[in-house]
Design a protein around this motif. Sequence first.
Motif, PDB file in Angstrom:
ATOM      1  N   VAL A  11       5.244   5.136   7.621  1.00 26.27           N
ATOM      2  CA  VAL A  11       5.429   5.908   6.381  1.00 26.27           C
ATOM      3  C   VAL A  11       4.170   6.738   6.094  1.00 26.27           C
ATOM      4  CG1 VAL A  11       5.721   5.707   3.868  1.00 26.27           C
ATOM      5  CG2 VAL A  11       7.171   4.359   5.406  1.00 26.27           C
ATOM      6  N   ILE A  12       2.997   6.129   6.285  1.00 26.85           N
ATOM      7  CA  ILE A  12       1.733   6.866   6.070  1.00 26.85           C
ATOM      8  C   ILE A  12       1.669   8.059   7.032  1.00 26.85           C
ATOM      9  CG2 ILE A  12      -0.801   6.742   6.310  1.00 26.85           C
ATOM     10  CD1 ILE A  12      -0.692   3.900   5.279  1.00 26.85           C
ATOM     11  N   GLN A  13       2.045   7.801   8.284  1.00 28.91           N
ATOM     12  CA  GLN A  13       2.001   8.859   9.301  1.00 28.91           C
ATOM     13  C   GLN A  13       2.877  10.048   8.896  1.00 28.91           C
ATOM     14  OE1 GLN A  13       2.895   7.227  13.081  1.00 28.91           O
ATOM     15  NE2 GLN A  13       1.799   8.812  14.189  1.00 28.91           N
ATOM     16  N   MET A  14       4.053   9.731   8.426  1.00 30.47           N
ATOM     17  CA  MET A  14       5.007  10.760   8.000  1.00 30.47           C
ATOM     18  C   MET A  14       4.414  11.588   6.848  1.00 30.47           C
ATOM     19  SD  MET A  14       8.509  11.122   8.416  1.00 30.47           S
ATOM     20  CE  MET A  14       9.840  11.844   7.493  1.00 30.47           C
ATOM     21  N   LEU A  15       3.778  10.893   5.876  1.00 29.03           N
ATOM     22  CA  LEU A  15       3.165  11.596   4.743  1.00 29.03           C
ATOM     23  C   LEU A  15       2.029  12.490   5.247  1.00 29.03           C
ATOM     24  CD1 LEU A  15       3.207   8.607   2.252  1.00 29.03           C
ATOM     25  CD2 LEU A  15       4.118  10.866   1.684  1.00 29.03           C
ATOM     26  N   ASN A  16       1.196  11.931   6.144  1.00 32.14           N
ATOM     27  CA  ASN A  16       0.063  12.693   6.694  1.00 32.14           C
ATOM     28  C   ASN A  16       0.552  13.941   7.423  1.00 32.14           C
ATOM     29  OD1 ASN A  16      -2.060   9.823   7.659  1.00 32.14           O
ATOM     30  ND2 ASN A  16      -1.776  10.863   5.708  1.00 32.14           N
ATOM     31  N   GLU A  17       1.574  13.782   8.226  1.00 29.08           N
ATOM     32  CA  GLU A  17       2.092  14.926   9.001  1.00 29.08           C
ATOM     33  C   GLU A  17       2.656  16.011   8.093  1.00 29.08           C
ATOM     34  OE1 GLU A  17       4.752  13.027  11.746  1.00 29.08           O
ATOM     35  OE2 GLU A  17       3.100  12.375  13.045  1.00 29.08           O
ATOM     36  N   SER A  18       3.030  15.641   6.879  1.00 28.78           N
ATOM     37  CA  SER A  18       3.528  16.639   5.934  1.00 28.78           C
ATOM     38  C   SER A  18       2.411  17.197   5.064  1.00 28.78           C
ATOM     39  CB  SER A  18       4.603  16.016   5.049  1.00 28.78           C
ATOM     40  OG  SER A  18       5.567  15.406   5.835  1.00 28.78           O
ATOM     41  N   GLY A  19       1.167  16.835   5.406  1.00 28.35           N
ATOM     42  CA  GLY A  19       0.014  17.427   4.719  1.00 28.35           C
ATOM     43  C   GLY A  19      -0.482  16.639   3.518  1.00 28.35           C
ATOM     44  N   TYR A  20       0.023  15.437   3.293  1.00 28.67           N
ATOM     45  CA  TYR A  20      -0.439  14.644   2.151  1.00 28.67           C
ATOM     46  C   TYR A  20      -1.419  13.565   2.607  1.00 28.67           C
ATOM     47  CZ  TYR A  20       3.700  16.720   0.050  1.00 28.67           C
ATOM     48  OH  TYR A  20       4.639  17.610  -0.383  1.00 28.67           O
ATOM     49  N   ASN A  39       0.628 -10.200   1.223  1.00 23.09           N
ATOM     50  CA  ASN A  39       1.931 -10.407   0.580  1.00 23.09           C
ATOM     51  C   ASN A  39       2.806  -9.188   0.717  1.00 23.09           C
ATOM     52  OD1 ASN A  39       2.182 -12.837  -0.605  1.00 23.09           O
ATOM     53  ND2 ASN A  39       1.175 -12.263  -2.514  1.00 23.09           N
ATOM     54  N   ASP A  40       2.196  -8.028   0.518  1.00 27.51           N
ATOM     55  CA  ASP A  40       2.920  -6.768   0.588  1.00 27.51           C
ATOM     56  C   ASP A  40       1.936  -5.662   0.974  1.00 27.51           C
ATOM     57  OD1 ASP A  40       1.506  -6.705  -1.872  1.00 27.51           O
ATOM     58  OD2 ASP A  40       3.295  -7.379  -2.923  1.00 27.51           O
ATOM     59  N   TYR A  41       2.458  -4.600   1.557  1.00 27.52           N
ATOM     60  CA  TYR A  41       1.605  -3.468   1.951  1.00 27.52           C
ATOM     61  C   TYR A  41       1.883  -2.316   1.000  1.00 27.52           C
ATOM     62  CZ  TYR A  41       0.661  -5.971   6.296  1.00 27.52           C
ATOM     63  OH  TYR A  41       0.257  -6.908   7.211  1.00 27.52           O
ATOM     64  N   ASP A  42       0.918  -2.012   0.134  1.00 23.84           N
ATOM     65  CA  ASP A  42       1.113  -0.903  -0.810  1.00 23.84           C
ATOM     66  C   ASP A  42       0.456   0.352  -0.266  1.00 23.84           C
ATOM     67  OD1 ASP A  42       2.467  -2.440  -2.704  1.00 23.84           O
ATOM     68  OD2 ASP A  42       0.578  -3.212  -3.496  1.00 23.84           O
ATOM     69  N   ILE A  43       1.154   1.474  -0.494  1.00 23.43           N
ATOM     70  CA  ILE A  43       0.614   2.762  -0.047  1.00 23.43           C
ATOM     71  C   ILE A  43       0.314   3.614  -1.269  1.00 23.43           C
ATOM     72  CG2 ILE A  43       1.228   4.910   1.168  1.00 23.43           C
ATOM     73  CD1 ILE A  43       2.922   3.215   3.049  1.00 23.43           C
ATOM     74  N   ALA A  44      -0.831   4.303  -1.239  1.00 23.80           N
ATOM     75  CA  ALA A  44      -1.128   5.287  -2.286  1.00 23.80           C
ATOM     76  C   ALA A  44      -1.188   6.649  -1.616  1.00 23.80           C
ATOM     77  CB  ALA A  44      -2.458   4.964  -2.957  1.00 23.80           C
ATOM     78  N   LEU A  55      10.792  13.741   0.991  1.00 24.18           N
ATOM     79  CA  LEU A  55      10.415  13.493   2.380  1.00 24.18           C
ATOM     80  C   LEU A  55      11.212  12.343   3.010  1.00 24.18           C
ATOM     81  CD1 LEU A  55       8.232  14.838   4.077  1.00 24.18           C
ATOM     82  CD2 LEU A  55       6.618  13.103   3.299  1.00 24.18           C
ATOM     83  N   PHE A  56      11.583  11.378   2.196  1.00 21.67           N
ATOM     84  CA  PHE A  56      12.290  10.206   2.743  1.00 21.67           C
ATOM     85  C   PHE A  56      13.703  10.155   2.165  1.00 21.67           C
ATOM     86  CE2 PHE A  56       7.768   9.250   2.784  1.00 21.67           C
ATOM     87  CZ  PHE A  56       7.583   8.803   4.083  1.00 21.67           C
ATOM     88  N   SER A  57      14.675  10.262   3.056  1.00 25.36           N
ATOM     89  CA  SER A  57      16.051  10.297   2.545  1.00 25.36           C
ATOM     90  C   SER A  57      16.454   8.936   1.974  1.00 25.36           C
ATOM     91  CB  SER A  57      17.022  10.725   3.641  1.00 25.36           C
ATOM     92  OG  SER A  57      16.857   9.866   4.751  1.00 25.36           O
ATOM     93  N   ARG A  58      15.966   7.863   2.617  1.00 25.80           N
ATOM     94  CA  ARG A  58      16.317   6.544   2.089  1.00 25.80           C
ATOM     95  C   ARG A  58      15.214   6.059   1.136  1.00 25.80           C
ATOM     96  NH1 ARG A  58      17.787   2.057   5.858  1.00 25.80           N
ATOM     97  NH2 ARG A  58      15.889   2.602   6.969  1.00 25.80           N
ATOM     98  N   SER A  59      15.205   6.623  -0.048  1.00 20.44           N
ATOM     99  CA  SER A  59      14.172   6.225  -1.012  1.00 20.44           C
ATOM    100  C   SER A  59      14.748   6.298  -2.411  1.00 20.44           C
ATOM    101  CB  SER A  59      12.968   7.155  -0.905  1.00 20.44           C
ATOM    102  OG  SER A  59      13.324   8.452  -1.311  1.00 20.44           O
ATOM    103  N   GLU A  76      12.566  -2.505   6.557  1.00 19.55           N
ATOM    104  CA  GLU A  76      11.519  -2.879   5.602  1.00 19.55           C
ATOM    105  C   GLU A  76      11.562  -2.039   4.327  1.00 19.55           C
ATOM    106  OE1 GLU A  76       9.785  -5.545   6.311  1.00 19.55           O
ATOM    107  OE2 GLU A  76      10.587  -5.658   8.345  1.00 19.55           O
ATOM    108  N   ILE A  77      10.943  -2.620   3.290  1.00 21.74           N
ATOM    109  CA  ILE A  77      10.823  -1.911   2.016  1.00 21.74           C
ATOM    110  C   ILE A  77       9.347  -1.589   1.831  1.00 21.74           C
ATOM    111  CG2 ILE A  77      10.894  -2.266  -0.487  1.00 21.74           C
ATOM    112  CD1 ILE A  77      13.373  -4.002  -0.015  1.00 21.74           C
ATOM    113  N   VAL A  78       9.027  -0.321   1.624  1.00 25.45           N
ATOM    114  CA  VAL A  78       7.621   0.066   1.459  1.00 25.45           C
ATOM    115  C   VAL A  78       7.464   0.764   0.106  1.00 25.45           C
ATOM    116  CG1 VAL A  78       5.710   1.359   2.468  1.00 25.45           C
ATOM    117  CG2 VAL A  78       7.468   0.426   3.963  1.00 25.45           C
TER     118      VAL A  78
END
Length: 408
Positions: A11-20, A39-44, A55-59, A76-78
Amino acid sequence: MDPRRKAAHEVIQMLNESGYEAYLVGGCVRDLLLDRIPNDYDIATSATPTEVQKLFSRSFATGIEHGTVTVLWDQEIVEVTTFRTEGFYEDHRRPSGVQFVRSLRDDLQRRDFTINAMAMDLDGNLYDYFDGHADLESGIIRAVGTAKERFQEDALRMIRAARFSAQFSFSIDPLTQEAMVCCKQDVKYLSVERIMTEMDKILGSPTPHMGFQVLLQTELFHHMPPFTGWQWDQERVGERLTHIPSNCQRAGKWVWFLLAFSTTADSVESRTRECKSSKKDSQLFQSIMEIQAEWTEVKEPDEKWMKPILLRYGWEPVVESYCIQQALYNETGCKWEQLRDWWEEMPVRKVTDLSIQGNELISVVGKKPGPWVKGTLSELCQSVALGEIPNQKEILLKVGGQIATKYS
Ligand code: ATP
Ligand code: MG
């Protein structure tokens, strides 16, 4: 790699590739540095919630007011949260609103403790503006920024400090601790549910006594709902809580906690209701309390006493009572191996292990179904478990018939 971590990386990679910009943040970075499984992996991310959703159709937006979008990736749920700062805190609990920002540093600055305020990128580079890594290595819990202000914003942070102390056996930085003493009264504004989430984590941690030491030394505990309403002798409760045993499972620790307040089996339900425990937990605590009370009376339990107890309550509550007995009196009156053998050698452990069923008993006895069936089966179960009769159909039906005559 942990499939949850792999999903978070993709998910991080996808965001990075879109310039974020996008990073792992908070508890998961702390846990990875400690070699623990998060326990969980949080992304900022710098992307706004709308940008993330595009960017994510399943969100779907789960906490849009906080900028959180839940992304389904593989199985997975991110959770992806937009960099944000928090507005005013009006009630010592929740910010009145949040502002989305484009800077990672601003996002990390709003977090509670330095050990929770680090980010990591895909290459494993650490973004550590508040010396969290050094605090992690020295085992210190330190508020980000001015501790007093941070606790005035959200009083739960003080209880979280005690929780992290219990989970990691860390100490509290002196200035942070001073601020906790100063702001202790503000915990009265917190809901019992939020407090209990932290209490549960303290009680399930490797060193719960460290968490209680913090809560008692700072006197936070004296102001925490619902315990303020309980009559308690500070010295005795403090003594009990700081000697909480380490071998009990979470349920056993809860019972120790309740015992510290002189709670008895009769009052366990009302106390656990105040603590918002689930019905299942409450029943488990009640069973442990009942066994514990009887155990204290018999002192040296023998097979004839223990096997019916094992049958009535099952293995888990008995083991928890064993640990509590050991911790309370430094002896249990029976060896651990002996207890385990008694459990293992019983040919049946519950009514459904018997070689007969209720309907067979009913047709042989020829009486209308009623409470006598359950009563007879449970007496048979006990006799078989104690080795008085074998678990054989004909014998069970014969003895069952005799027992059934006792029931009108
Ligand atoms: P756990 O291992 O229990 O998940 P955690 O540190 O990840 O612990 P969470 O409640 O999942 O705790 O929160 C994730 C992150 O959000 C924290 O690491 C911290 O950076 C931030 N955070 C959570 N609660 C607060 C709070 N009350 N005030 C400030 N920051 C918070
Ligand atoms: Mg977490």
